[in-house]
Design an enzyme around this catalytic site. Sequence first.
Site, PDB file in Angstrom:
ATOM      1  N   GLY A   1       0.994  -1.228  -0.142  1.00 36.96           N
ATOM      2  CA  GLY A   1      -0.002   0.073  -0.118  1.00 36.96           C
ATOM      3  C   GLY A   1       0.732   1.437   0.106  1.00 36.96           C
ATOM      4  O   GLY A   1       0.261   2.478   0.143  1.00 36.96           O
TER       5      GLY A   1
ATOM      6  N   GLY B   1       4.283   3.066  -2.299  1.00 33.83           N
ATOM      7  CA  GLY B   1       5.137   3.161  -2.901  1.00 33.83           C
ATOM      8  C   GLY B   1       5.578   4.440  -3.113  1.00 33.83           C
ATOM      9  O   GLY B   1       6.579   4.880  -2.443  1.00 33.83           O
ATOM     10  N   SER B   2       5.169   5.091  -4.212  1.00 32.51           N
ATOM     11  CA  SER B   2       5.807   6.726  -4.264  1.00 32.51           C
ATOM     12  C   SER B   2       5.296   7.366  -2.752  1.00 32.51           C
ATOM     13  O   SER B   2       6.242   8.238  -2.428  1.00 32.51           O
ATOM     14  CB  SER B   2       4.797   7.385  -5.387  1.00 32.51           C
ATOM     15  OG  SER B   2       4.917   6.396  -6.579  1.00 32.51           O
TER      16      SER B   2
ATOM     17  N   PHE C   1       7.575  -6.029  -4.092  1.00 31.10           N
ATOM     18  CA  PHE C   1       8.593  -5.875  -5.314  1.00 31.10           C
ATOM     19  C   PHE C   1       9.786  -5.661  -4.705  1.00 31.10           C
ATOM     20  O   PHE C   1      10.649  -4.752  -5.452  1.00 31.10           O
ATOM     21  CB  PHE C   1       8.096  -4.346  -5.975  1.00 31.10           C
ATOM     22  CG  PHE C   1       6.597  -4.255  -6.390  1.00 31.10           C
ATOM     23  CD1 PHE C   1       5.949  -5.342  -7.005  1.00 31.10           C
ATOM     24  CD2 PHE C   1       5.910  -3.175  -6.435  1.00 31.10           C
ATOM     25  CE1 PHE C   1       4.337  -5.042  -7.359  1.00 31.10           C
ATOM     26  CE2 PHE C   1       4.608  -2.873  -6.661  1.00 31.10           C
ATOM     27  CZ  PHE C   1       4.174  -3.871  -7.267  1.00 31.10           C
TER      28      PHE C   1
ATOM     29  N   GLU D   1      20.631   5.801  -6.199  1.00 28.76           N
ATOM     30  CA  GLU D   1      19.804   4.675  -7.145  1.00 28.76           C
ATOM     31  C   GLU D   1      19.332   5.268  -8.076  1.00 28.76           C
ATOM     32  O   GLU D   1      19.506   4.581  -9.261  1.00 28.76           O
ATOM     33  CB  GLU D   1      18.678   4.335  -6.223  1.00 28.76           C
ATOM     34  CG  GLU D   1      17.636   3.355  -6.749  1.00 28.76           C
ATOM     35  CD  GLU D   1      16.568   2.948  -6.142  1.00 28.76           C
ATOM     36  OE1 GLU D   1      16.187   3.244  -5.140  1.00 28.76           O
ATOM     37  OE2 GLU D   1      16.019   1.822  -6.595  1.00 28.76           O
TER      38      GLU D   1
ATOM     39  N   GLN E   1      17.323   6.864 -46.343  1.00 23.43           N
ATOM     40  CA  GLN E   1      17.595   8.053 -45.540  1.00 23.43           C
ATOM     41  C   GLN E   1      16.608   8.154 -44.297  1.00 23.43           C
ATOM     42  O   GLN E   1      17.265   8.414 -43.389  1.00 23.43           O
ATOM     43  CB  GLN E   1      17.031   9.222 -46.761  1.00 23.43           C
ATOM     44  CG  GLN E   1      17.328  10.638 -45.787  1.00 23.43           C
ATOM     45  CD  GLN E   1      16.863  11.649 -46.626  1.00 23.43           C
ATOM     46  OE1 GLN E   1      15.794  11.557 -47.081  1.00 23.43           O
ATOM     47  NE2 GLN E   1      17.845  12.697 -46.807  1.00 23.43           N
TER      48      GLN E   1
ATOM     49  N   HIS F   1      15.283  -3.731 -36.729  1.00 29.79           N
ATOM     50  CA  HIS F   1      15.485  -5.093 -36.915  1.00 29.79           C
ATOM     51  C   HIS F   1      14.315  -5.822 -37.973  1.00 29.79           C
ATOM     52  O   HIS F   1      14.409  -6.990 -38.140  1.00 29.79           O
ATOM     53  CB  HIS F   1      15.747  -5.674 -35.775  1.00 29.79           C
ATOM     54  CG  HIS F   1      17.170  -5.845 -35.176  1.00 29.79           C
ATOM     55  ND1 HIS F   1      17.698  -4.593 -34.736  1.00 29.79           N
ATOM     56  CD2 HIS F   1      18.115  -6.478 -35.159  1.00 29.79           C
ATOM     57  CE1 HIS F   1      19.043  -4.666 -34.437  1.00 29.79           C
ATOM     58  NE2 HIS F   1      19.272  -5.901 -34.685  1.00 29.79           N
ATOM     59  N   GLY F   2      13.163  -5.268 -37.862  1.00 29.14           N
ATOM     60  CA  GLY F   2      12.236  -5.837 -38.609  1.00 29.14           C
ATOM     61  C   GLY F   2      11.601  -7.039 -37.730  1.00 29.14           C
ATOM     62  O   GLY F   2      11.620  -6.899 -36.561  1.00 29.14           O
TER      63      GLY F   2
ATOM     64  N   GLY G   1      12.312   3.037  -8.737  1.00 28.51           N
ATOM     65  CA  GLY G   1      13.274   4.217  -7.989  1.00 28.51           C
ATOM     66  C   GLY G   1      12.742   5.445  -8.095  1.00 28.51           C
ATOM     67  O   GLY G   1      13.432   6.455  -7.971  1.00 28.51           O
TER      68      GLY G   1
HETATM   69  C1  FAD Z   1      10.766  -5.139 -10.822  1.00 30.87           C
HETATM   70  C2  FAD Z   1      10.803  -4.177  -9.544  1.00 30.87           C
HETATM   71  C3  FAD Z   1      11.559  -3.978  -8.656  1.00 30.87           C
HETATM   72  C4  FAD Z   1      11.507  -3.352  -7.596  1.00 30.87           C
HETATM   73  N1  FAD Z   1      12.448  -3.190  -6.675  1.00 30.87           N
HETATM   74  C5  FAD Z   1      12.440  -2.768  -5.340  1.00 30.87           C
HETATM   75  C6  FAD Z   1      13.262  -2.996  -4.443  1.00 30.87           C
HETATM   76  O1  FAD Z   1      14.174  -3.695  -4.603  1.00 30.87           O
HETATM   77  N2  FAD Z   1      12.959  -2.359  -3.266  1.00 30.87           N
HETATM   78  C7  FAD Z   1      12.028  -1.452  -2.958  1.00 30.87           C
HETATM   79  O2  FAD Z   1      11.636  -0.841  -1.922  1.00 30.87           O
HETATM   80  N3  FAD Z   1      11.041  -1.303  -4.296  1.00 30.87           N
HETATM   81  C8  FAD Z   1      11.166  -1.820  -5.286  1.00 30.87           C
HETATM   82  N4  FAD Z   1      10.317  -1.542  -6.417  1.00 30.87           N
HETATM   83  C9  FAD Z   1       9.170  -0.677  -6.047  1.00 30.87           C
HETATM   84  C10 FAD Z   1       9.443   0.600  -7.115  1.00 30.87           C
HETATM   85  O3  FAD Z   1      10.076   1.523  -6.560  1.00 30.87           O
HETATM   86  C11 FAD Z   1       7.932   1.177  -7.036  1.00 30.87           C
HETATM   87  O4  FAD Z   1       6.966   0.148  -7.732  1.00 30.87           O
HETATM   88  C12 FAD Z   1       7.940   2.549  -7.391  1.00 30.87           C
HETATM   89  O5  FAD Z   1       8.245   3.487  -6.510  1.00 30.87           O
HETATM   90  C13 FAD Z   1       6.335   3.080  -7.666  1.00 30.87           C
HETATM   91  O6  FAD Z   1       5.527   2.635  -6.426  1.00 30.87           O
HETATM   92  P1  FAD Z   1       3.992   1.718  -6.738  1.00 30.87           P
HETATM   93  O7  FAD Z   1       4.342   0.646  -7.500  1.00 30.87           O
HETATM   94  O8  FAD Z   1       3.453   1.601  -5.482  1.00 30.87           O
HETATM   95  O9  FAD Z   1       3.028   2.993  -7.574  1.00 30.87           O
HETATM   96  P2  FAD Z   1       2.169   4.089  -6.878  1.00 30.87           P
HETATM   97  O10 FAD Z   1       3.023   5.055  -5.943  1.00 30.87           O
HETATM   98  O11 FAD Z   1       0.809   3.354  -6.298  1.00 30.87           O
HETATM   99  O12 FAD Z   1       1.840   4.853  -8.228  1.00 30.87           O
HETATM  100  C14 FAD Z   1       0.818   4.491  -9.213  1.00 30.87           C
HETATM  101  C15 FAD Z   1       0.799   5.517 -10.217  1.00 30.87           C
HETATM  102  O13 FAD Z   1       0.245   6.871  -9.585  1.00 30.87           O
HETATM  103  C16 FAD Z   1       1.421   7.816  -9.845  1.00 30.87           C
HETATM  104  N5  FAD Z   1       1.349   8.743  -8.702  1.00 30.87           N
HETATM  105  C17 FAD Z   1       1.785   8.515  -7.350  1.00 30.87           C
HETATM  106  N6  FAD Z   1       2.097   9.585  -6.933  1.00 30.87           N
HETATM  107  C18 FAD Z   1       1.754  10.612  -7.737  1.00 30.87           C
HETATM  108  C19 FAD Z   1       1.881  12.099  -7.545  1.00 30.87           C
HETATM  109  N7  FAD Z   1       2.010  12.739  -6.254  1.00 30.87           N
HETATM  110  N8  FAD Z   1       1.507  12.675  -8.511  1.00 30.87           N
HETATM  111  C20 FAD Z   1       1.350  12.304  -9.667  1.00 30.87           C
HETATM  112  N9  FAD Z   1       1.214  10.889  -9.963  1.00 30.87           N
HETATM  113  C21 FAD Z   1       1.620  10.007  -8.874  1.00 30.87           C
HETATM  114  C22 FAD Z   1       2.604   7.071 -10.140  1.00 30.87           C
HETATM  115  O14 FAD Z   1       3.579   7.775 -11.097  1.00 30.87           O
HETATM  116  C23 FAD Z   1       2.138   5.999 -10.808  1.00 30.87           C
HETATM  117  O15 FAD Z   1       2.013   6.080 -12.288  1.00 30.87           O
HETATM  118  C24 FAD Z   1      10.354  -2.408  -7.529  1.00 30.87           C
HETATM  119  C25 FAD Z   1       9.387  -2.272  -8.354  1.00 30.87           C
HETATM  120  C26 FAD Z   1       9.495  -3.408  -9.491  1.00 30.87           C
HETATM  121  C27 FAD Z   1       8.154  -3.183 -10.618  1.00 30.87           C
END
Ligand code: FAD
Length: 398
Positions: free
Chosen positions: A148, A150-151, A175, A261, A298, A357-358, A382
């Site tokens: 729940g 991420g960002s 993730f 990172e 070209q 590469h088609g 990241g």
């Molecule tokens: C393959 C993979 C490897 C990863 N490895 C790691 C790891 O080793 N350690 C770790 O901690 N994390 C890891 N991550 C997590 C990654 O950093 C998060 O997926 C990323 O930070 C986005 O968070 P979320 O997926 O929860 O998306 P959300 O935060 O839910 O965002 C969903 C959408 O809403 C948008 N959004 C959110 N807030 C705003 C805002 N304020 N304004 C505008 N748009 C917004 C986002 O840009 C996105 O398009 C990994 C992810 C993947 C897919």
Amino acid sequence: MPSTSAPAPSSVGPSSGSDQPPFGDEHRDLRETIRRWCELELRPHVDEWEDAREFPRELYERAGELGFLGLKYPIEFGGQGGDYLHDAVWAEALPACGSGGVAAGLGAHTGIATPPIFKFGTEAQKERFLRPAIKGEKVCALGITEPGAGSDVASIRTFAKKIDGGYLVNGSKMFITNGVRADYLVCAVKTNQEGGHQGLSFLILEREMAGYEVAGKLEKMGWHASDTAELSFADVEVPDENLLGEENKGFYLIMANFQWERLLMSLGAVGAIDLAIAQTLAYAKERQAFGRAIGSFQTIRHKFAEMETTLYAARSMTYDALRRFHGGEDATAEVTRAKLFSQRAAVDVIDECLQIHGGYGYMREYGLERALRDARLGPIGGGTDEVMKEILGRRLGL
Ligand SMILES: Cc1cc2nc3c(=O)[nH]c(=O)nc-3n(C[C@H](O)[C@H](O)[C@H](O)COP(=O)(O)OP(=O)(O)OC[C@H]3O[C@@H](n4cnc5c(N)ncnc54)[C@H](O)[C@@H]3O)c2cc1C
């Protein structure tokens, strides 16, 4: 004689564009060593590792033996005594292995999981956790993201309740790169429910601790050779000596780590773009259509001119940010711009290379479909593109 079949997949390496400041001769030698390792020991096996959905664990030990896992760490902990620039060379050269998953698995260990231990750890923590990580005997992961959160890092829910001699941790992480087989997880937790991002701390969780569980290995669009996990913690007892840095000061640690990172991701994108262009150029010079090499049309020539310009821009932005970061400046704006530009650029350029590469570009053998799938993580991981734009937009006072 014009060939009737497609040129074989090219083993052409990336250009020598990376021979410019902040890099010098010693960096060139290191870059060549890493590329040769990629060519000889990784590339021949990456198809197999992609299918297996992981590369062999022994690869960490091999990379440790060659000194690649400790490039920027002091000799006293088993490192090579280099600095961030040596690690930057590693990040840019590693895409030459031909698998974003391998680069991500090794890169998460060196680039995001061990740096907080080095920067914020006590001598005892460095001895216990960093030394074996540099040797590749132990695998590390960084756990910030949750199902729940991420960002919005401040909304992390995993809670570490203070108990006598340590903490009781409950929650989950999502993730997490290397999460399936990590021995140590550098893990962001809440230590103060009231504090928002002021209540964040870092604990080092160890996989054999009771209640620490790999809840699932996740299936992904790309990065197939890397393991990505969901982790869960039920009453995990973590001793006080595993607290990394100061309690409730974890937000600072997260932000400090993010800059590096994002720089590493930018360097990786530059390496991947460079490689894709070099391979595609070799292909376009050989592949015949309508009695001539396709590169002499070209439209195709102009595509290369645009892609080269994009590579130059991505590299210039990234190296500028790296020079400033390495020089101790606050390079937040430069790093953010480099991350924003380079990740989308990698997706666009690799897609264009696939197009050139088609039909062969769509085939696994040529490596571009994988490179495209792998690159797609860049604008998400990241810190997403949207979050990068928020950082830059807010700096303008908006
Ligand atoms: C393959 C993979 C490897 C990863 N490895 C790691 C790891 O080793 N350690 C770790 O901690 N994390 C890891 N991550 C997590 C990654 O950093 C998060 O997926 C990323 O930070 C986005 O968070 P979320 O997926 O929860 O998306 P959300 O935060 O839910 O965002 C969903 C959408 O809403 C948008 N959004 C959110 N807030 C705003 C805002 N304020 N304004 C505008 N748009 C917004 C986002 O840009 C996105 O398009 C990994 C992810 C993947 C897919």
